[in-house]
Design an enzyme around this catalytic site. Structure first.
Site, mmCIF file in Angstrom:
data_model
loop_
_atom_site.group_PDB
_atom_site.id
_atom_site.type_symbol
_atom_site.label_atom_id
_atom_site.label_comp_id
_atom_site.label_asym_id
_atom_site.label_seq_id
_atom_site.Cartn_x
_atom_site.Cartn_y
_atom_site.Cartn_z
ATOM 1 N N GLU A 243 0.825 -1.209 0.000
ATOM 2 C CA GLU A 243 0.000 0.000 0.000
ATOM 3 C C GLU A 243 0.858 1.258 0.000
ATOM 4 O OE1 GLU A 243 -3.048 -0.057 -0.582
ATOM 5 O OE2 GLU A 243 -3.852 -1.967 0.111
ATOM 6 N N ARG A 247 0.863 3.790 -3.271
ATOM 7 C CA ARG A 247 0.243 5.103 -3.033
ATOM 8 C C ARG A 247 1.302 6.187 -2.799
ATOM 9 N NH1 ARG A 247 -5.556 3.808 -0.191
ATOM 10 N NH2 ARG A 247 -5.508 1.571 -0.537
ATOM 11 N N ASP A 376 -5.181 -9.928 -8.170
ATOM 12 C CA ASP A 376 -5.479 -9.029 -9.290
ATOM 13 C C ASP A 376 -4.256 -8.363 -9.935
ATOM 14 O OD1 ASP A 376 -5.147 -7.597 -6.920
ATOM 15 O OD2 ASP A 376 -6.950 -6.394 -7.123
ATOM 16 N N GLU A 511 -11.876 0.831 -10.500
ATOM 17 C CA GLU A 511 -11.508 -0.098 -11.590
ATOM 18 C C GLU A 511 -12.361 0.041 -12.848
ATOM 19 O OE1 GLU A 511 -11.783 -1.014 -8.385
ATOM 20 O OE2 GLU A 511 -9.656 -1.310 -7.919
ATOM 21 N N THR A 600 -0.674 0.588 -10.260
ATOM 22 C CA THR A 600 -2.001 0.094 -9.897
ATOM 23 C C THR A 600 -2.774 1.081 -9.027
ATOM 24 O OG1 THR A 600 -3.208 -1.881 -9.187
ATOM 25 C CG2 THR A 600 -1.302 -1.221 -7.835
HETATM 26 C C1 DMJ Z 1 -6.216 0.644 -4.977
HETATM 27 O O1 DMJ Z 1 -5.428 0.821 -3.871
HETATM 28 C C2 DMJ Z 1 -5.459 -0.021 -6.089
HETATM 29 O O2 DMJ Z 1 -6.125 0.170 -7.288
HETATM 30 C C3 DMJ Z 1 -5.265 -1.487 -5.854
HETATM 31 O O3 DMJ Z 1 -4.665 -2.121 -6.946
HETATM 32 C C4 DMJ Z 1 -6.585 -2.146 -5.604
HETATM 33 N N1 DMJ Z 1 -7.310 -1.492 -4.574
HETATM 34 C C5 DMJ Z 1 -7.466 -0.061 -4.609
HETATM 35 C C6 DMJ Z 1 -8.617 0.453 -5.433
HETATM 36 O O4 DMJ Z 1 -9.710 -0.316 -5.479
#
Ligand code: DMJ
Length: 612
Positions: A243, A247, A376, A511, A600
């Site tokens: 995370e 981020r 994912d 998403e 992501t």
């Molecule tokens: C985000 O932190 C990122 O997109 C991660 O890959 C999946 N979860 C959240 C958004 O849903």
């Protein structure tokens, strides 16, 4: 201190009209005498019975329940009026007001419009197989995927006003964050406070490049000042490696690239090096948690496993950090993880289990395969690392292509009645028709691969899946997707998407909007913008908090009672609003997909120019 007259106080005054007659006094004294003659047990029983009657009366009163539910919890009202909360002074305040676009006289889209459009088409196509959608609207199967949306419908809201609606939504979200959560991780918009996760200003950092892309210069300048003067990673705090990489490290690196401002690079180097102890394990598969102050790392208390998606979705960021610093240690650490996972047994046609052990380096809890939570972004980062590195790393490409074949062979099914293609989950040979909203990253990733010359059928699958993801919104009463959907596969089902009670929440996730953006960029089909516009309207209708911010909600099935959860996730600013803006922009050079890959968390990182 306030003068006595202005201080709060409670006073009791006996008015003249409250004086008693002698008769009344006598009756009262007689009752009192009888009460005193009762035993303690008798008195307790009478009091208990009275209390019970009172509680039953309150609980069974529909008016009171409605008042409590609608008022005290701040829900939407059934008649389309604005929802309200009961504040401490007993005044009603609007929480989720009219979306700004409506105030500006723009026509509202979203489920009601969709409903009537589809309904009229159903009447026109007699004999078509009809299904019941939200609010009992009848939808003609053949028409649901009608791409022939009239140009006039799209043009009625101008291109610029859509972009402005996103900027306005961002400003509104930012106002809440600034007023009640400045410098903290997440806004709690209903209680007008904040929540800490790592204590590192997560929302502010996640939102930096969004502000830059949206052109919000004042907001950006203020946030930049906070990063330069207040942000410190020298803290005795445990953070999650994945995370904080996607981020914080990702957000700082992309902002550095967009702005050229070295303050972001310096901060990125600082957090990047503080996260490295996570890789000091027997197997080199990283721990999930790092103490960035002490330089220690560990697994969660209950297991020595890490999540596969987490350990394989930090590569874009650390590889880029190596390129920028000239220090290979970051890249070597994360590529070691990829090399090991590449060689591991236990995959099923390229699909990976959800857990990997930090001691043995082996997959654990085998037999469950999903494109949703815990797996994912493994698939997403295979493709994106290959693109980032100049399409030379063949192991990454092979693993990606094999996994997509694995998805096609093992996980794809069609729903009933509309025949939507969905991605289920395989559990010990049994296919469950369960699809997380998280899986909706896949259409965008497939489209990106096809754009970079991977098989054309990836694009066809992307188009089918994005329609499914859109239907996860359109078939809900609020027009917002649940966290998890179950697809009907039986003949005679009335609608495709079913939702379990525990899965009815919406966390403002990005998403589907992300995939709409990719599909629009590559096809220029305006229906994707239109679908995105519907979704934005519904976020504004059901999740916007009048005092600032947006809140995740508990129930996408009840427009009268969406039940805010009192949390604005940082990815709403970092990802969801950014992808909305890019979806509505017609400029292919605004973060060109030939020059950047999005991590992501929607932070764009450059494709390496002279890929080494
Ligand atoms: C985000 O932190 C990122 O997109 C991660 O890959 C999946 N979860 C959240 C958004 O849903």
């Amino acid at each position: 201190m306030l003068p006595p007259s202005e201080r709060d106080f409670v006073s009791l005054t006996l008015s003249e009209s409250g004086s008693y007659t002698n008769g009344k006094q006598w009756r009262r004294q007689s009752c009192l005498r009888k009460w005193k003659q009762l035993s303690r047990l008798q008195r307790s029983l009478i009091l208990f019975t009275l209390m019970l009657l009172l509680v039953c009366g309150i609980v069974t009163s529909p008016t009171l329940i409605a008042h409590w539910r609608d008022g005290a919890l701040g829900e939407n009202t059934d008649d389309g009026k604005q929802p309200f909360v009961l504040d401490l002074k007993n005044e009603y305040k609007f929480v989720l007001p009219e979306p700004p676009s409506e105030k500006k006289g723009l026509r509202r889209r979203g489920p009601p419009v969709l409903q009537s459009r589809l309904h009229s088409k159903t009447n026109a196509s007699e004999g078509g197989k009809a299904v019941v959608s939200w609010r009992e609207a009848v939808i003609d199967q053949g028409q649901v995927f009608d791409t022939d949306i009239k140009e006039a419908e799209i043009q009625e809201i101008t291109h610029e006003s859509r972009l402005e609606a996103v900027r306005e939504a961002f400003r509104h979200a930012w106002k809440g964050y600034k007023d009640f959560a400045w410098g903290h991780d997440e806004l709690k918009p209903i209680s007008k406070s904040y929540a800490e996760w790592f204590g590192l200003g997560l929302t502010l950092i996640d939102a930096l490049d969004t502000m830059w892309i949206l052109g919000l210069k004042d907001e950006f300048a203020e946030a930049r000042e906070w990063v330069a003067t207040e942000l410190s990673f020298d803290k005795n705090v445990d953070v999650n490696l994945f995370e904080s990489t996607i981020r914080i490290l990702g957000g700082l690196l992309s902002t550095y690239h967009l702005t050229g401002d070295s303050v972001f690079l310096e901060k990125a180097k600082d957090i990047g090096s503080r996260l490295m102890p996570a890789f000091n394990t027997a197997s080199k598969i990283p721990y999930s948690d790092v103490n960035i102050g002490k330089g220690t790392a560990h697994s969660p208390q209950w297991t020595s496993d890490s999540t596969v998606a987490e350990v394989t979705s930090v590569q874009l960021e650390f590889r880029e950090l190596s390129r920028l610093t000239g220090d290979p240690k970051y890249k070597l650490a994360v590529m070691e993880v990829m090399n090991q996972v590449h060689k591991l047994d236990g995959k099923n046609d390229g699909l990976v289990p959800m857990f990997i052990n930090t001691n043995s380096g082996q997959f654990t809890h085998q037999g469950i395969y999903t494109l949703g939570a815990r797996a994912d972004s493994y698939y997403e980062y295979l493709l994106k690392q290959w693109i980032q590195g100049g399409k030379k790393e063949n192991d990454l490409l092979e693993d990606y292509l094999q996994a997509i074949e694995g998805v096609k062979k093992n996980l794809l099914r069609k729903s009933n009645p509309l025949g939507l293609t969905f991605v289920g989950e395989l559990s010990h040979g049994h296919l469950s028709p369960k699809m997380d909203h998280l899986v909706c990253f896949l259409p965008g990733t497939l489209a990106l691969g096809a754009h970079h010359s991977l098989p054309a059928d990836h694009m066809e699958l992307a188009k089918e899946l994005i329609e499914t993801c859109y239907q996860m919104y359109a078939q809900m009463e609020t027009g917002l997707s649940p966290e998890i959907a179950y697809f009907n596969m039986h003949e005679g089902s009335k609608q495709d998407v079913e939702v379990k009670i525990a899965d009815r929440h919406n966390l403002l996730r990005p998403e589907t909007v992300e995939s709409l953006f990719y599909l629009y960029r590559f096809t220029k089909d305006k229906k994707y913008q239109l679908w995105g516009w519907e979704i934005l309207q519904n976020f504004n209708k059901y999740t916007r908090v009048s005092t600032g911010g947006y809140s995740s909600i508990n129930n996408v099935r009840d427009p009268a009672y969406p039940n805010p959860r009192d949390k604005m996730e940082s990815f709403f600013l970092g990802e969801t609003l950014k992808y909305f803006y890019l979806l509505f922009s017609d400029d292919p050079d605004l973060i060109s997909l030939d020059k950047y890959v999005f991590n992501t968390e929607a932070h764009p990182l450059p494709v390496w120019p002279d890929a080494e």
